[in-house]
Structure formats: C-alpha cells, structure tokens
Design an enzyme around this catalytic site. Structure first.
Site, PDB file in Angstrom:
ATOM      1  N   GLY A  14      22.310  35.631  54.301  1.00  0.00           N
ATOM      2  CA  GLY A  14      22.558  36.223  52.980  1.00  0.00           C
ATOM      3  C   GLY A  14      23.812  37.081  53.016  1.00  0.00           C
ATOM      4  O   GLY A  14      24.010  37.850  53.951  1.00  0.00           O
ATOM      5  N   ARG A  24      37.947  41.878  57.736  1.00  0.00           N
ATOM      6  CA  ARG A  24      39.291  42.478  57.813  1.00  0.00           C
ATOM      7  C   ARG A  24      39.452  43.300  59.091  1.00  0.00           C
ATOM      8  O   ARG A  24      40.455  43.182  59.806  1.00  0.00           O
ATOM      9  CB  ARG A  24      39.488  43.366  56.572  1.00  0.00           C
ATOM     10  CG  ARG A  24      40.739  44.229  56.586  1.00  0.00           C
ATOM     11  CD  ARG A  24      40.758  45.047  55.299  1.00  0.00           C
ATOM     12  NE  ARG A  24      41.896  45.943  55.217  1.00  0.00           N
ATOM     13  CZ  ARG A  24      41.870  47.193  55.654  1.00  0.00           C
ATOM     14  NH1 ARG A  24      40.788  47.680  56.230  1.00  0.00           N
ATOM     15  NH2 ARG A  24      42.950  47.957  55.527  1.00  0.00           N
ATOM     16  N   ARG A  75      22.894  29.199  55.272  1.00  0.00           N
ATOM     17  CA  ARG A  75      21.773  29.209  56.220  1.00  0.00           C
ATOM     18  C   ARG A  75      21.713  27.778  56.745  1.00  0.00           C
ATOM     19  O   ARG A  75      21.449  26.850  55.987  1.00  0.00           O
ATOM     20  CB  ARG A  75      20.472  29.598  55.524  1.00  0.00           C
ATOM     21  CG  ARG A  75      20.527  30.970  54.823  1.00  0.00           C
ATOM     22  CD  ARG A  75      19.149  31.397  54.363  1.00  0.00           C
ATOM     23  NE  ARG A  75      19.181  32.429  53.336  1.00  0.00           N
ATOM     24  CZ  ARG A  75      19.259  33.740  53.577  1.00  0.00           C
ATOM     25  NH1 ARG A  75      19.330  34.179  54.808  1.00  0.00           N
ATOM     26  NH2 ARG A  75      19.251  34.606  52.589  1.00  0.00           N
ATOM     27  N   CYS A  76      21.997  27.594  58.043  1.00  0.00           N
ATOM     28  CA  CYS A  76      22.231  26.241  58.579  1.00  0.00           C
ATOM     29  C   CYS A  76      21.053  25.749  59.421  1.00  0.00           C
ATOM     30  O   CYS A  76      20.800  26.258  60.518  1.00  0.00           O
ATOM     31  CB  CYS A  76      23.516  26.254  59.398  1.00  0.00           C
ATOM     32  SG  CYS A  76      23.892  24.690  60.185  1.00  0.00           S
ATOM     33  N   ASP A 106      19.124  39.186  60.663  1.00  0.00           N
ATOM     34  CA  ASP A 106      18.144  38.775  61.649  1.00  0.00           C
ATOM     35  C   ASP A 106      18.284  37.321  62.141  1.00  0.00           C
ATOM     36  O   ASP A 106      18.460  37.062  63.337  1.00  0.00           O
ATOM     37  CB  ASP A 106      16.793  38.907  60.913  1.00  0.00           C
ATOM     38  CG  ASP A 106      15.672  39.153  61.869  1.00  0.00           C
ATOM     39  OD1 ASP A 106      15.962  39.527  63.010  1.00  0.00           O
ATOM     40  OD2 ASP A 106      14.513  38.928  61.458  1.00  0.00           O
ATOM     41  N   THR A 129      23.557  42.859  56.441  1.00  0.00           N
ATOM     42  CA  THR A 129      22.411  42.505  55.582  1.00  0.00           C
ATOM     43  C   THR A 129      22.058  43.699  54.717  1.00  0.00           C
ATOM     44  O   THR A 129      22.112  44.836  55.186  1.00  0.00           O
ATOM     45  CB  THR A 129      21.175  42.089  56.411  1.00  0.00           C
ATOM     46  OG1 THR A 129      20.030  42.076  55.532  1.00  0.00           O
ATOM     47  CG2 THR A 129      20.864  43.024  57.559  1.00  0.00           C
ATOM     48  N   ASP A 131      19.148  44.341  53.843  1.00  0.00           N
ATOM     49  CA  ASP A 131      17.751  44.710  54.129  1.00  0.00           C
ATOM     50  C   ASP A 131      17.589  45.909  55.068  1.00  0.00           C
ATOM     51  O   ASP A 131      16.525  46.517  55.115  1.00  0.00           O
ATOM     52  CB  ASP A 131      17.005  43.515  54.752  1.00  0.00           C
ATOM     53  CG  ASP A 131      16.998  42.294  53.847  1.00  0.00           C
ATOM     54  OD1 ASP A 131      17.153  42.468  52.621  1.00  0.00           O
ATOM     55  OD2 ASP A 131      16.856  41.172  54.360  1.00  0.00           O
ATOM     56  N   ASP A 133      17.119  45.902  58.187  1.00  0.00           N
ATOM     57  CA  ASP A 133      15.937  45.677  59.029  1.00  0.00           C
ATOM     58  C   ASP A 133      16.277  45.365  60.488  1.00  0.00           C
ATOM     59  O   ASP A 133      15.462  44.781  61.197  1.00  0.00           O
ATOM     60  CB  ASP A 133      15.083  44.541  58.432  1.00  0.00           C
ATOM     61  CG  ASP A 133      15.874  43.244  58.273  1.00  0.00           C
ATOM     62  OD1 ASP A 133      17.105  43.264  58.441  1.00  0.00           O
ATOM     63  OD2 ASP A 133      15.260  42.214  57.973  1.00  0.00           O
ATOM     64  N   ARG A 158      14.792  53.413  33.446  1.00  0.00           N
ATOM     65  CA  ARG A 158      14.101  54.657  33.126  1.00  0.00           C
ATOM     66  C   ARG A 158      14.296  55.037  31.652  1.00  0.00           C
ATOM     67  O   ARG A 158      13.384  55.537  30.994  1.00  0.00           O
ATOM     68  CB  ARG A 158      14.606  55.799  34.022  1.00  0.00           C
ATOM     69  CG  ARG A 158      13.956  57.140  33.717  1.00  0.00           C
ATOM     70  CD  ARG A 158      14.580  58.218  34.565  1.00  0.00           C
ATOM     71  NE  ARG A 158      14.273  58.024  35.980  1.00  0.00           N
ATOM     72  CZ  ARG A 158      13.093  58.297  36.511  1.00  0.00           C
ATOM     73  NH1 ARG A 158      12.118  58.742  35.751  1.00  0.00           N
ATOM     74  NH2 ARG A 158      12.882  58.119  37.790  1.00  0.00           N
ATOM     75  N   ARG A 175      13.259  41.491  52.117  1.00  0.00           N
ATOM     76  CA  ARG A 175      12.519  40.509  52.926  1.00  0.00           C
ATOM     77  C   ARG A 175      11.194  41.116  53.374  1.00  0.00           C
ATOM     78  O   ARG A 175      10.340  41.322  52.533  1.00  0.00           O
ATOM     79  CB  ARG A 175      13.356  40.044  54.123  1.00  0.00           C
ATOM     80  CG  ARG A 175      12.941  38.663  54.606  1.00  0.00           C
ATOM     81  CD  ARG A 175      13.827  38.174  55.714  1.00  0.00           C
ATOM     82  NE  ARG A 175      15.141  37.782  55.263  1.00  0.00           N
ATOM     83  CZ  ARG A 175      15.434  36.576  54.797  1.00  0.00           C
ATOM     84  NH1 ARG A 175      14.499  35.657  54.708  1.00  0.00           N
ATOM     85  NH2 ARG A 175      16.629  36.268  54.405  1.00  0.00           N
ATOM     86  N   ALA A 190      11.821  57.764  41.332  1.00  0.00           N
ATOM     87  CA  ALA A 190      10.653  56.964  40.935  1.00  0.00           C
ATOM     88  C   ALA A 190       9.362  57.659  41.389  1.00  0.00           C
ATOM     89  O   ALA A 190       9.400  58.530  42.263  1.00  0.00           O
ATOM     90  CB  ALA A 190      10.746  55.571  41.550  1.00  0.00           C
ATOM     91  N   LYS A 215      -0.783  61.548  35.380  1.00  0.00           N
ATOM     92  CA  LYS A 215      -1.432  62.717  34.770  1.00  0.00           C
ATOM     93  C   LYS A 215      -0.444  63.584  34.002  1.00  0.00           C
ATOM     94  O   LYS A 215      -0.720  64.056  32.916  1.00  0.00           O
ATOM     95  CB  LYS A 215      -2.093  63.552  35.865  1.00  0.00           C
ATOM     96  CG  LYS A 215      -3.546  63.158  36.101  1.00  0.00           C
ATOM     97  CD  LYS A 215      -4.216  64.156  37.006  1.00  0.00           C
ATOM     98  CE  LYS A 215      -5.463  63.526  37.625  1.00  0.00           C
ATOM     99  NZ  LYS A 215      -5.600  63.862  39.020  1.00  0.00           N
ATOM    100  N   LYS A 217       2.751  62.715  33.257  1.00  0.00           N
ATOM    101  CA  LYS A 217       3.893  61.998  32.690  1.00  0.00           C
ATOM    102  C   LYS A 217       3.420  60.873  31.773  1.00  0.00           C
ATOM    103  O   LYS A 217       2.352  60.313  31.980  1.00  0.00           O
ATOM    104  CB  LYS A 217       4.731  61.373  33.805  1.00  0.00           C
ATOM    105  CG  LYS A 217       5.355  62.390  34.712  1.00  0.00           C
ATOM    106  CD  LYS A 217       6.041  61.708  35.851  1.00  0.00           C
ATOM    107  CE  LYS A 217       6.530  62.745  36.843  1.00  0.00           C
ATOM    108  NZ  LYS A 217       7.072  62.147  38.028  1.00  0.00           N
TER     109      LYS A 217
HETATM  110  O1  F6P Z   1      18.260  38.975  53.737  1.00  0.00           O
HETATM  111  C1  F6P Z   1      18.872  39.257  52.535  1.00  0.00           C
HETATM  112  C2  F6P Z   1      18.067  38.775  51.367  1.00  0.00           C
HETATM  113  O2  F6P Z   1      18.728  39.138  50.178  1.00  0.00           O
HETATM  114  C3  F6P Z   1      16.611  39.242  51.339  1.00  0.00           C
HETATM  115  O3  F6P Z   1      16.477  40.552  50.858  1.00  0.00           O
HETATM  116  C4  F6P Z   1      15.985  38.194  50.469  1.00  0.00           C
HETATM  117  O4  F6P Z   1      14.610  38.070  50.745  1.00  0.00           O
HETATM  118  C5  F6P Z   1      16.725  36.938  50.841  1.00  0.00           C
HETATM  119  O5  F6P Z   1      17.963  37.357  51.398  1.00  0.00           O
HETATM  120  C6  F6P Z   1      16.988  35.998  49.701  1.00  0.00           C
HETATM  121  O6  F6P Z   1      17.604  34.861  50.204  1.00  0.00           O
HETATM  122  P1  F6P Z   1      18.288  33.729  49.312  1.00  0.00           P
HETATM  123  O7  F6P Z   1      19.556  34.309  48.743  1.00  0.00           O
HETATM  124  O8  F6P Z   1      18.564  32.622  50.262  1.00  0.00           O
HETATM  125  O9  F6P Z   1      17.325  33.398  48.236  1.00  0.00           O
END
Ligand code: F6P
Length: 326
Positions: A14, A24, A75-76, A106, A129, A131, A133, A158, A175, A190, A215, A217
């Site tokens: 992604g 760059r 994504r290959c 990942d 990424t 995410d 993660d 909001r 993800r 939030a 309560k 809000k």
């Molecule tokens: O890993 C980045 C991400 O945007 C995730 O947050 C999401 O689940 C996934 O890629 C979506 O992938 P795609 O763009 O292939 O639908």
C-alpha cells in the site's frame, strides 16, 4: 563482501505519504556517496518484468511534497513463489544491482527478508505504511499524515454529528492494528476508540455504552479500527441500532482517502532521515535490516524482529482517551 556500486530502489504494498520523500533521500544520498541508482517500477512486479530505469538526482526533483509514489506500487503474487524470485534475481543481476532498498510495510519486508536470505543479497528496508504496525520504530513513514487526515475528517463529521445530535461510528484503516484509531480518537476529541488489540479481551461496545458515554453529551464519535476482530463500524452500528433504538446512529468509512495527500513535515523529515540512513547502512555492510527511529535516534532493526515481533499500543493512551471523554 563484494563492493557495492549500484543500488536498486522500489516501493511495494500500500502506498503511503512520504514514500516520495524517501525515494528522493535514498537516491540523492546514494549519488552523494558515489553510488549509481536504479529505480524499479511497480515494486517486486517490476523487478520480475524488468521495469528498471537509471535514476539521476533530477529524477527525484520536486517530489518531496507529493503523496503516493512516483515509482508506483503493487502487491505481487509471483514474488511469493521461488520461481518468481529467481526471475527477479536474474533481472537484478543483469542490471548489475548490488543492493536493494525496499520501501513498504509488513508484507513487503517479509518478501525482502526471504529474497535476501535466498540469494544472500543485501537489502535494507524502510518502513512505509500508514498502519504504523512495524516493530522497532516509533513511527512509520505515512502514519503521521494519515493521522492528520483522519483528524481533519473527524473534525468535519463532528459538525454534523453535533448539529443532528447523532452517534457516529467512523471506521479507519490500520489492517490489524489500532494505532490510527486510538491516536486519531485522541487527536480529534472522540469519545472512544474500538481497536483490535483489546477486542478479544472485552466487549468494548458494551463497556462503552454501560459507562454511559452519552450521559453528558447529545452527540458522540467513536473511531473503529477496520479489522475482523472489531467487526468494523457497520456491524457495531447495527448492534447499537438493535440494542439502543433511541440512538440516532450513522456510519462513515474513511477508506482510501486516508492514504493520499501531501506528507506532513514530520513524515517528510522522517522519510528523509530514514532514506539517508538506508545508504549509510548499506555502506556500513548492514544486511537485512529495517531502518527505524526510536527516541529520535536512527536504529537498525533485523527484518525478522520488525515483522514478527508485535508492536503494542500504549495502554496509557486508552486511559487518557477514557478520562478525556467524560
Ligand atoms: O497497509 C495499508 C492499508 O491501507 C491498510 O490500512 C488497509 O487494510 C490496506 O492497506 C488496504 O489495501 P488495498 O489498498 O490493497 O485495498
């Protein structure tokens, strides 16, 4: 160790804002150090189908501010097979590429780890990424920009939530991780965040309602991390509609807009530092590591740790969110 003269660079998985700033930085830092650079298009796919061009410093002019990736991404599936990787290796040798810089999440770094081990080939990874993660780095390239995008969207929602006195479930990406949902919730004020990391332990929705988050809000906003574990915003909203018919419930799924846009200053600086560090790592004979930043210092994280170790959300952030949402 064979002398490294030429590096290849690719983006994979992604896209994330700041990938261009990283391209760059890698390119210019490599050229500054006397290395040649080859840009590989469409991630690992381009490595197999030979979409490789010489990169000069001008190839990366005027891109630091751009979202997406000028190298394109993919994504290959083929690269997950030994035959696909063998083809990729042959193409790479034909181009006399001696080391690779892979920018991705990942899955992309998992591919890099396998490839590097299989062919005893030097690869350095950059965490790209939204995410956040990946273990071993406080932040990944693109995370801060996505967080800011989420905050801006929630600010807008909001306005209408307050006017109509509604309960909104807003689904964000991530993800299997709740970083965007949790920090997005704090940044936008939030009432709650529903994240996969704790979904298995408690029924977060029941807890939320029982604690009476409405309560004091008339409107509320709950950020929900996309994940089969949380069930997603739609499913939660359905549950609330059934169990609490008096609530006026709406859902908003932010989707791919979270991945776009010009990177924030934070992401540009992070990507620039990491890109330069990737070349330092290669020159320093580092192999199979991801560049991370921890406590503002560059660190080298072995691929296996970056991919396999779990990065935990800070439980204190949940507590902060809870306390500030009364
Ligand atoms: O890993 C980045 C991400 O945007 C995730 O947050 C999401 O689940 C996934 O890629 C979506 O992938 P795609 O763009 O292939 O639908």
């Amino acid at each position: 160790m064979a002398e490294i003269k030429t590096i290849g660079i690719l983006t994979s998985g992604g896209d994330a804002p700041g990938m261009n700033a990283a391209i760059r930085a890698v390119t210019r830092s490599a050229i500054f150090n006397g290395l040649k650079v080859k840009g590989i298009y469409r991630g690992y796919k381009g490595l197999i189908t030979d979409e490789i061009v010489d990169f000069r410093t001008q190839n990366v002019s005027n891109i630091i501010q751009m979202g997406g990736t000028i190298l394109k991404t993919a994504r290959c599936k083929e690269f997950t097979t030994p035959e696909g990787r063998q083809l990729a290796y042959e193409v790479m040798r034909r181009h006399e590429i001696d080391a690779l810089v892979v920018i991705g999440g990942d899955g992309s770094l998992t591919g890099a780890r396998i490839f590097a081990n299989e062919f005893n080939f030097p690869i350095v990874g950059l965490p790209g990424t939204i995410d956040n993660d990946l273990f071993g780095t406080d932040s990944t390239i693109g995370y801060d920009t996505a967080l800011n995008t989420i905050m801006e969207c929630v600010d807008k929602i909001r306005d209408t939530a307050t006017s109509h006195e509604r309960l909104f479930f807003i689904e964000v990406m991530g993800r299997d991780a709740g970083f965007l949902a949790l920090n997005g919730a704090i940044a936008s004020g939030a009432e709650a965040a529903i994240i996969p990391e704790i979904s298995t332990q408690v029924d977060q929705l029941a807890e939320l309602i029982e604690n009476g988050f409405r309560k004091s809000k008339n409107s509320s906003i709950v950020l929900v991390a996309e994940s089969p574990v949380t069930g997603g915003a739609m499913a939660l909203a359905e549950r609330v509609k059934n169990e609490y018919p008096s609530y006026d419930v709406r859902v908003s799924i932010l989707g791919h807009l979270q991945r776009g846009g010009s990177p924030t200053a934070y992401d540009r600086i992070l990507a620039s530092r990491m890109g330069a560090a990737a070349i330092d790592a290669i020159m320093d004979d580092q192999r199979n590591v991801m560049i991370g930043v921890r406590n503002d210092e560059i660190v080298y994280v072995p691929f296996t740790r970056a991919i396999k170790e779990e990065k935990h959300v800070n439980p204190r952030l949940l507590d902060t969110l809870r306390r500030l949402s009364i």
